[in-house]
Enzyme design. Sequence first.
Site, short mmCIF file in Angstrom:
data_model
loop_
_atom_site.label_atom_id
_atom_site.label_comp_id
_atom_site.label_asym_id
_atom_site.label_seq_id
_atom_site.Cartn_x
_atom_site.Cartn_y
_atom_site.Cartn_z
N LYS A 87 0.32 -0.83 0.02
CA LYS A 87 0.07 0.02 0.09
C LYS A 87 0.98 1.44 -0.02
CE LYS A 87 -4.14 1.55 2.01
NZ LYS A 87 -4.86 1.29 3.63
O1 G3P Z 1 -7.58 1.84 5.14
C1 G3P Z 1 -8.01 2.83 5.08
C2 G3P Z 1 -9.66 3.80 5.35
O2 G3P Z 1 -10.78 2.42 4.79
C3 G3P Z 1 -9.27 3.98 6.28
O3 G3P Z 1 -10.75 4.44 6.63
O4 G3P Z 1 -12.77 5.06 8.52
O5 G3P Z 1 -9.86 5.68 8.83
O6 G3P Z 1 -11.47 7.03 6.98
P1 G3P Z 1 -11.76 5.35 7.80
#
Ligand code: G3P
Length: 218
Positions: A87
Amino acid sequence: MKFFVDTANLDQIKEAFDLGVLDGVTTNPSLMAKEGITGQKKILDHYVKICEIADGPVSAEVISTDFKGIIKEGEKLADLHPNIVVKVPMIKDGVKALRYFSDNGIKTNCTLIFSAGQAILAAKAGATYLSPFIGRLDDTSWDGMELISQIVHIYNTHGYETEVLAASIRNPLHIVKCAEMGADVVTCPLNSILGLLNHPLTDIGLAKFLEDHKKANQ
Ligand code: G3P
């Protein structure tokens, strides 16, 4: 549409895979920290543990921000297990690294995507997956779902092979909307996936069926 679970929690990953509808896992440095996984050795070991539970791609994020550092870290991550997807953040050196990894047969997930322009760059650089952050856009009153629709349209129009992996999912409706928009993958917290199960009429209907069966078989 593929389902990935967005967590570094081994119990949740196991529960998600036991459901039988999971295709992969995504993690990020915040999710690893949330599980108390710190220090390079523990972090690398944890990725291997995830790969042993998950039967599918597992995104492991680099923390370097310069080209050489991203390459070194990414190659180390990719060597851990055949299912690792490196990633990489959407920054200038990240785009260069996407091209390098693509040319060298290493799968990538370009993360922190908030615009169609970034999505085009990542596809041109040969990213395997692209992670637009729906929930974080919604948090700022931009329409996350509109971005998914725009990227899917652009990728289909130009035949880009990068898969749209909708991330930062916050609820089951996001998942349904992503399916409508044609996202290739959604990566979700376990709760959002389990939320797809819920409908009060299902519960009422099941209670009635069981009650009728019981009465008829007394
Ligand atoms: O892994 C990246 C993403 O899914 C993060 O989600 O909820 O932290 O905005 P969030």
